[in-house]
Design an enzyme around this catalytic site. Structure first.
Site, PDB file in Angstrom:
ATOM      1  N   ASP A 229      -2.871  -6.299 -13.953  1.00 52.76           N
ATOM      2  CA  ASP A 229      -1.464  -5.867 -13.795  1.00 52.76           C
ATOM      3  C   ASP A 229      -0.572  -7.239 -12.836  1.00 52.76           C
ATOM      4  OD1 ASP A 229       1.202  -4.402 -13.341  1.00 52.76           O
ATOM      5  OD2 ASP A 229       0.068  -3.334 -11.984  1.00 52.76           O
TER       6      ASP A 229
ATOM      7  N   GLY B 224       8.365  -1.532   3.202  1.00 47.96           N
ATOM      8  CA  GLY B 224       8.321  -1.093   1.787  1.00 47.96           C
ATOM      9  C   GLY B 224       8.097   0.274   0.743  1.00 47.96           C
TER      10      GLY B 224
ATOM     11  N   VAL C 111       4.934   0.465   2.635  1.00 50.89           N
ATOM     12  CA  VAL C 111       4.243  -0.139   3.466  1.00 50.89           C
ATOM     13  C   VAL C 111       4.370  -0.839   4.394  1.00 50.89           C
ATOM     14  CG1 VAL C 111       3.492  -2.624   2.689  1.00 50.89           C
ATOM     15  CG2 VAL C 111       3.099  -1.515   0.955  1.00 50.89           C
TER      16      VAL C 111
ATOM     17  N   LYS D 139      -1.016   0.156   3.850  1.00 52.65           N
ATOM     18  CA  LYS D 139      -0.347   0.420   2.426  1.00 52.65           C
ATOM     19  C   LYS D 139      -0.795   1.922   2.399  1.00 52.65           C
ATOM     20  CE  LYS D 139      -0.196  -0.031  -2.684  1.00 52.65           C
ATOM     21  NZ  LYS D 139      -1.208  -0.640  -3.325  1.00 52.65           N
TER      22      LYS D 139
ATOM     23  N   GLY E  91       7.142   2.084  -2.968  1.00 52.77           N
ATOM     24  CA  GLY E  91       6.908   2.039  -4.133  1.00 52.77           C
ATOM     25  C   GLY E  91       6.489   3.343  -4.495  1.00 52.77           C
ATOM     26  N   GLY E  92       6.519   2.988  -5.997  1.00 49.44           N
ATOM     27  CA  GLY E  92       5.694   4.389  -7.072  1.00 49.44           C
ATOM     28  C   GLY E  92       4.667   4.494  -6.276  1.00 49.44           C
ATOM     29  N   MET E  93       3.618   3.473  -5.704  1.00 48.87           N
ATOM     30  CA  MET E  93       2.352   3.852  -5.716  1.00 48.87           C
ATOM     31  C   MET E  93       2.598   3.914  -3.856  1.00 48.87           C
ATOM     32  SD  MET E  93       0.143   4.996  -7.525  1.00 48.87           S
ATOM     33  CE  MET E  93      -1.132   4.407  -6.464  1.00 48.87           C
TER      34      MET E  93
END
Length: 936
Positions: A222, A106, A113, A128, A108-110
């Site tokens: 979150d 995966g 992974v 991550k 994403g913005g952060m």
């Protein structure tokens, strides 16, 4: 991938993303038909596109937006937001000399992974990474490190485990548990919503995981579908601690960090955040799980803010037919604009969900149930009318039988107690004025006292002359009346009730001991300093003999064989016959100073001479006292450590411990106040009140400490024992389970007394004697109605203390023997041994019937605590203490008849209350089919 397949995938994908989200996946299935490979590839592309196509509300506040859709998809199987470039690390690559990359899972913005293998531990993990563009941003790196620090504190089956933080060639990464599964966000987009039963299962697991986070003092901040993974076993796992933090450390701009679509009103506006903020996010998450729709939609930040602050979401039942009302009610509570109206904890939310046994689920999941969870454990129903009435009648029969036996078979019933404290006070005052004369004392104190000397003496005699019916005469005295006069204020040394020896003798004081008919047994007048008020005169000893009910002419003078307890210039001794039916000799000890009697004592064979008692060695007692003090200090130290650890970790029932200590303080203070000796002078009264307060505070703090230290172990190992107890501590006094336990405990307590009575009666019948069953008596309860009520309050406190001891003991036995049944057998065995020893030490004639009684009592206690819990066991001991140690005899000739009625009334009122509430508000004589009965 073949060109024709790619063209079809692209065509279906482009057509699908233009349709409403609710129709996309049905459209894909229709277009792809039986071509599963194309279907799977299109679904993955759509999921990635939908993740990126959501508006700003789906992104965490600190994350940057990235375009997920591109004209070309070189790797359509990648769950990646950045589809235009390949993974940074390839399969087989070794990072940090430890982790071997398997593949990208995966992006994403952060960050990305990866799935990897920890070559040192041979364990699959997830790595991550921070995005390269923000690797050098100190704020993002600090948040990345904080995520590891915070997440490592939580270990729970419903929370993704985070192992460590590492670095490779300047790139930071987190190693965490690799979870085979899918996140809720993708799952909900694919299937719309979860079936209600599965939604409830997942919702409860999320609640337990969130509660574990909160127990560590952290807020997740979150919580949303994308941060909950459903693993291959269908279990929910909370992930992403990127913005988690400790409540007290979240201030300033940090307050507004989060995902706007899942932020509480107070969080989105930058007000103070708390656990209730996470509970609000939990409500949004539950809304989506059950309905497949978001609770709030907004096209702008301002619109979303307005909706969170002032708009109520559409009722979930509008979208889902036959939705359980409990679910809708819980979601509404979670989404309350006022944080105080939301569930107090995530556990409360779990318990509000329908179906299942959350207490059992928590134990199976390794969770220590909270007091709230235990108190809210599922109720089986209320007692049926027949069962409730049957238990109440059983209690009345057992209780009434014990009271009936107290009259003819116990010391308190046999003795002719017809003179009250007030009457005996006047008798003692008359003797003091007539013999001592002198000035009016500063204050007087008096109380009934018990003397077991005669009982021990009779027990040593041959059985044919051991007829205890002799107690129906005033003499000999197994109970006496102690009267003290003091020239100035002096407080008792180790209690708040004065006795013959407490406090120590004071110059100018007078001590008088009377039998229950008012005859003199002992007179002590401590001379005042310098012989004040004394003058030479001839002592009229005949007067003292008269007050003792003796004829001086029947006594012969003898050489003194004793030492008086004070200085005297004339010491005398006589011997003569006992005035009662016993064929024994009495000895009279007397002394005077300057012609004034200072000492007079009637000594029977069962009385130990004062001089001998004063010179007896106390070394053993001193050693025992020192050992007791050391054990007490050790217990306090251990309890302090355990209580501090439990309270700090959030596992301790701090609120329950405070309530129990407060209850203990109030009852203990009132009891001691009613029992204590009081003074008309405020100056003299203040030290008494101060002493009572200090003593009560110490004992209350000790109860608080022990409960806070040990109660969490009970919740963890055997929570069923404290279900009704937890409800009582929470103020749920009308709970039907509490009523059931009161009835059960009352029956068990009365039966306990009946077993002892029955064993003793059988022994007496077997040996052809008539013996009292017990001389146990709280004599202070005879002093006044207030003292009797105070003794009842003390009985409640003693019952609580005994319950706590037995409760912690049986839980310890559960830990040792693992099985509940073995723990019950062990507790019954220990009780049996202790009761047998008590029978042996308390009776000169031990028969096998006593062993049978001990086995029955041990079994009764073990069953009461293990099958019905703490409340039943408190009432068990309370009823036993009342009928066994308090003056409860239904005989109008006794001066304490009114107090007996009061004590019986209090017990009956408790049982009646239990009977009424056990019906759960239903008609007492209602139909059996109205509610299911509780198993007993």
């Amino acid at each position: 991938m073949e060109k024709k397949n790619w063209e079809k995938i692209k065509e279906v994908f482009q057509e699908a993303v233009d349709r409403p989200k609710s129709e996309i996946f049905d459209f894909i299935r229709e277009r792809c038909g039986d071509d599963e490979s194309v279907y799977e590839e299109v679904v993955k592309l759509v999921e990635a596109a939908l993740d990126g196509d959501d508006d700003f509300m789906e992104e965490s506040a600190e994350r940057e937006h990235e375009d997920l859709l591109a004209d070309e998809f070189s790797e359509p199987t990648r769950l990646s937001a950045d589809t235009g470039r390949g993974p940074e690390f390839g399969p087989g690559q070794i990072l940090a000399e430890r982790y071997q990359i398997v593949g990208l899972v995966g992006r994403g913005g952060m960050g990305e992974v990866y799935r990897a293998v920890d070559t040192k531990l041979s364990q699959t993990v997830a790595l991550k990474f921070l995005p390269a563009r923000i690797e050098n941003k100190s704020e993002m790196l600090a948040r990345f490190i904080a995520e590891v620090r915070n997440a490592r504190r939580v270990s729970h089956p419903n929370v993704c485990r985070v192992f460590d933080i590492g670095e490779d060639d300047g790139r930071h990464f987190i190693s965490m548990e690799f979870i085979e599964g899918d996140d809720l966000s993708r799952l909900l987009k694919r299937i719309g919503r979860l079936p209600s039963d599965k939604a409830t299962e997942i919702a409860r697991q999320i609640c337990f995981g969130l509660n574990a986070i909160h127990e560590e003092g952290m807020l997740h901040r979150d919580l949303k579908p994308a941060n909950v993974i459903i693993d291959a076993n269908g279990r929910a796992r909370i992930t992403d601690f990127g913005i988690a933090g400790f409540e007290e450390e979240i201030t300033g701009l940090e307050l507004r960090v989060g995902t706007p679509a899942y932020m509480s009103p107070e969080q989105i506006t930058g007000r103070e955040v708390s656990k209730q903020s996470d509970i609000y996010s939990l409500g949004l998450l539950l809304y989506e799980i059950y309905t497949g729709k978001k609770a709030f939609e907004g096209g702008s930040y301002e619109e979303l803010l307005e909706r969170h602050q002032s708009v109520q979401p559409t009722d979930p039942s509008t979208f889902v037919e036959n939705l359980d009302p409990l679910v809708e009610k819980l979601i509404k509570r979670c989404l309350s604009k006022d944080p105080s109206k939301r569930p107090l904890s995530a556990v409360d939310a779990a318990l509000a969900l329908p179906g299942g046994d959350p207490l059992k689920m928590a134990l199976e999941a390794g969770e220590t149930p909270s007091p709230e969870m235990i108190a809210a454990a599922p109720k089986k129903g209320v007692l049926s009318p027949k069962l409730a009435i049957g238990l109440f009648v059983a209690f009345l029969i057992a209780f009434g039988t014990v009271i009936a036996l107290n009259g003819p078979y116990k010391v308190i019933g046999l003795m002719p107690l017809e003179k009250s404290r007030e009457v005996l006070d006047e008798d003692a005052k008359k003797i003091s004025r007539d013999i001592g004369g002198g000035r009016e004392p500063f204050f007087r104190a008096s109380s009934f006292q018990f003397d077991s000397g005669y009982g021990a003496y009779k027990g040593k005699l041959k059985k044919e002359i051991r007829n205890w019916n002799i107690l129906k005469n005033p003499q000999p005295a197994m109970m006496y009346f102690a009267y003290r006069e003091f020239p100035e204020f002096i407080s008792p040394q180790d209690s708040f009730v004065y006795s013959l020896s407490n406090p120590a003798d004071l110059p100018g004081s007078t001590t008088i001991k009377l039998d229950i008919s008012g005859k003199l047994l002992q007179y002590i007048a401590d001379p005042e300093p310098h012989g004040r008020g004394m003058q030479e005169a001839e002592v009229d000893w005949n007067k003292l003999f008269g007050y003792a009910g003796l004829e001086m002419a029947n006594f012969t003078s003898a050489k003194p064989s004793f030492v008086p307890p004070m200085y005297a210039d004339d010491i005398r001794e006589w011997s003569g016959p006992f005035p009662g039916p016993e064929d024994v000799k009495l000895r009279i000890e007397a002394a005077s100073l300057r012609g004034k009697p200072t000492y007079f004592r009637v000594v029977a064979p069962w009385d130990e001479p004062v001089a001998v008692a004063a010179t007896k060695s106390d070394r053993f007692d001193e050693a025992a006292t020192m050992l007791t003090i050391l054990i007490y200090i050790l217990i306090v130290c251990i309890a302090l450590y355990l209580a501090w650890r439990h309270i700090k970790s959030g596992r301790g029932d701090f609120r329950g411990a405070i309530r129990l200590a407060a209850f203990f303080f109030v009852l203990h203070f009132v009891a001691q106040f009613l029992i204590a000796t009081h003074f008309p002078s405020i100056t003299a009264e203040l030290p008494v009140l101060s002493a009572i307060t200090g003593y009560t505070l110490i004992r209350s703090f000790f109860v608080f400490l022990i409960y806070a230290a040990l109660e969490p172990f009970v919740r963890r190992r055997w929570p069923e024992l404290v279900i009704s107890w937890s409800r009582v501590l929470r103020g749920e006094f009308k709970d039907p389970l509490v009523g059931r336990d009161i009835l059960i405990g009352g029956i068990a307590g009365a039966v306990h007394a009946l077993i002892i009575n029955g064993a003793s009666l059988f022994r007496d019948w077997q040996h052809g004697i008539s013996a009292t069953l017990s001389s146990d008596l709280a004599t202070g309860a005879l002093n006044s109605s207030g003292a009797a009520f105070g003794a009842f309050l003390e009985a409640i406190l003693s019952a609580v203390r005994f319950m706590l001891i037995v409760l912690f003991l049986i839980v310890l036995l559960r830990v040792v023997f693992k099985k509940k049944l073995l723990a019950e057998i062990a507790l019954a065995t220990i009780t049996c041994v202790l009761i047998s020893l008590a029978f042996i030490l308390g009776s000169s004639t031990f028969t096998p019937i006593f062993l049978v009684g001990a086995v029955l009592i041990g079994t009764l206690q073990a069953v009461t605590i293990s099958r019905f819990g703490a409340v039943a066991h408190v009432v068990f001991y309370l009823v036993f203490f009342v009928v066994w140690t308090l003056p409860v005899v239904i005989d109008q000739n006794k001066f304490f008849f009114a107090e007996s009625l009061m004590l019986c009334g209090l017990v009956l009122a408790l049982a009646t209350y239990g009977f009424v509430i056990s019906r759960g508000g239903e008609s007492i004589f209602g139909n059996d089919h109205e509610k299911p009965g509780l198993e007993v």
